[in-house]
Design an enzyme around this catalytic site. Structure first.
Site, PDB file in Angstrom:
ATOM      1  N   LYS A   1    -101.422 -30.116   9.926  1.00 52.73           N
ATOM      2  CA  LYS A   1    -100.731 -29.193   9.209  1.00 52.73           C
ATOM      3  C   LYS A   1    -101.259 -28.192   8.113  1.00 52.73           C
ATOM      4  O   LYS A   1    -102.524 -28.505   8.105  1.00 52.73           O
ATOM      5  CB  LYS A   1     -99.510 -30.035   8.626  1.00 52.73           C
TER       6      LYS A   1
HETATM    7  C1  LIG Z   1     -95.505 -32.333  12.904  1.00 53.54           C
HETATM    8  C2  LIG Z   1     -94.056 -32.226  13.048  1.00 53.54           C
HETATM    9  C3  LIG Z   1     -93.305 -33.354  12.668  1.00 53.54           C
HETATM   10  C4  LIG Z   1     -93.492 -34.590  12.268  1.00 53.54           C
HETATM   11  O1  LIG Z   1     -94.414 -34.599  11.007  1.00 53.54           O
HETATM   12  P1  LIG Z   1     -95.033 -35.842  10.354  1.00 53.54           P
HETATM   13  O2  LIG Z   1     -95.550 -35.884   9.250  1.00 53.54           O
HETATM   14  O3  LIG Z   1     -96.379 -36.231  11.558  1.00 53.54           O
HETATM   15  O4  LIG Z   1     -94.042 -37.036  10.744  1.00 53.54           O
HETATM   16  C5  LIG Z   1     -91.752 -32.883  12.811  1.00 53.54           C
HETATM   17  N1  LIG Z   1     -91.478 -31.741  13.083  1.00 53.54           N
HETATM   18  C6  LIG Z   1     -92.412 -30.805  13.510  1.00 53.54           C
HETATM   19  C7  LIG Z   1     -91.747 -29.459  13.914  1.00 53.54           C
HETATM   20  C8  LIG Z   1     -93.656 -31.136  13.544  1.00 53.54           C
HETATM   21  O5  LIG Z   1     -94.609 -30.056  14.163  1.00 53.54           O
END
Ligand SMILES: *Cc1c(COP(=O)(O)O)cnc(C)c1O
Length: 403
Positions: A201
């Protein structure tokens, strides 16, 4: 990489646009500050939820202008805690989009509530408020919008709809740190907003998530439930000023952040603006070079605010090409360029088809967005030359395969 190289040895000779070195789709940047802070945490002897996490929460809330920030083990965990803490469970309905990662809907199912999917808008893969309104029932307890790629959803419309029926808005802001909607930061609008600090992210803790809210009662509940539903955080219990006594007051989870992860995130948070500026520069260059290239559409600017530009998603026009989206991805790979596809919609996955009784035919806008999407490499330490390399390769592929 070695395998890819030998497999594509024919392409190595033939492709004039192959990059010398593999360009990944994403690469996190971690500096000395992050490394030193992790070492400091390890030497301190306090590894799990503790002072670094508390510092991160304070810093995060201040940065966004939210009253409360609660750090958890992932965005998935934060979404689950938000739903459960609002009392959502069996018999309730939660509306969300099929254009997301499985986590968004999986946690709704984990509460025992029913997932109600509605299609995206025609012009962008964010949830369509009109379709949300059409799916409201007396059982609707929450709406979970996803700000795809960082472009904010139409929050005013969604807040109006939710306000009219007493449903909660829990925003999946995994892509939307540093996104704004009509002058407000994402993270200060819905009843709760959850960010992801996963390695892929915009900023990372390795793994982690942060829930923001102006509802202090919700924040307190989430704080208790992320650590077994006990009455005090362990570090208070065992530190000099604490006591040994605790009580389990409700059914909890093990969803806390650790201080090792918080140590990383503390310094990533300092980099949000510089990362964002780099993303803006790279995105502007991509769009300048790709705008008007036949067979391709560049991503739109956010119309109601600022995008965090988590992803740079182009759409290819399969009608004008003699090859498929999958072929384009393979040819980019042969040119040493990593890509991804966001998202394979939920109604294309066997589990959701079976559990929700849906099929690929159900959400035509989401399916159409998915069918032609390619996420190009985008990360803050990419160079302008990297962008030019991707553009050269992509335009050659499109030209050679146009019909
Ligand atoms: C990456 C992602 C998640 C999950 O995030 P984590 O921190 O890995 O649990 C949830 N929703 C979306 C849209 C994502 O891209």
């Amino acid at each position: 990489m070695t395998t890819a190289r030998s497999q594509n040895s024919a392409a190595v000779v033939e492709s004039p646009t192959r990059l010398e070195e593999f360009l990944p789709f994403h690469k996190p940047f971690l500096g000395d500050a992050e490394i030193d802070e992790v070492v400091d945490t390890l030497r301190s002897g306090w590894l799990t939820l503790g002072p670094k996490t508390a510092e991160l929460e304070k810093k995060f809330a201040t940065a966004l202008g939210a009253k409360e920030a609660v750090a958890v083990s992932s965005c998935t965990a934060g979404l689950h805690l938000a739903l459960a803490s609002f009392g959502i469970g069996p018999g309730d309905e939660v509306i969300t989009t099929p254009y997301t990662f499985t986590a968004t809907a999986a946690v709704i199912l984990h509460t025992g509530a029913t997932v109600v999917l509605v299609d995206t808008r025609e012009d962008y893969p964010n949830i369509d408020p009109e379709l949300v309104a059409a799916k409201l029932t007396p059982r609707t307890k929450a709406i979970v919008p996803v700000h795809f790629a960082g472009v904010p959803c139409d929050m005013d419309a969604l807040m109006d709809i939710a306000g009219g029926c007493g449903a909660r808005i829990i925003e999946d802001a995994a892509h939307a740190l540093r996104s704004t909607y009509r002058g407000r930061n994402i993270g200060t609008i819905g009843d709760a907003t959850v960010f992801s600090l996963y390695a892929g992210k915009n900023i990372t803790a390795g793994e982690g998530g942060v829930l923001t809210t102006d509802d202090s009662e919700l924040a307190e509940t989430v704080r208790r439930r992320r650590l077994h539903g006990i009455s005090r955080d362990a570090w208070k219990r065992y530190s000099a000023e604490g006591s040994w006594y605790y009580e389990v007051t409700e059914l909890g989870y093990k969803y806390n952040m650790t201080d090792i992860n918080a140590a990383i995130a503390l310094h990533q948070l300092d980099r949000v603006e510089s990362f964002h500026e780099n993303r803006l520069r790279l995105v502007a260059l991509y769009s300048e070079l790709l705008e008007g290239v036949p067979g391709l559409a560049v991503p739109p600017e956010a119309s109601d605010g600022e995008s965090s530009w988590h992803l740079y998603v182009v759409h290819i026009d399969e009608e004008s090409l003699s090859c498929s989206r999958g072929d384009v991805i393979e040819m980019l790979k042969a040119d040493n360029i990593g890509t991804s596809v966001h998202f394979i919609p939920l109604h294309h996955h066997p589990f959701y088809q079976e559990r929700l009784g849906c099929s690929r035919a159900d959400f035509p806008n989401a399916s159409r967005h998915y069918g032609t999407a390619i996420s190009l490499p985008l990360f803050p330490t990419m160079s302008d030359d990297d962008v030019r390399g991707v553009v050269r390769s992509l335009t050659r592929i499109l030209e050679e395969n146009s019909r």
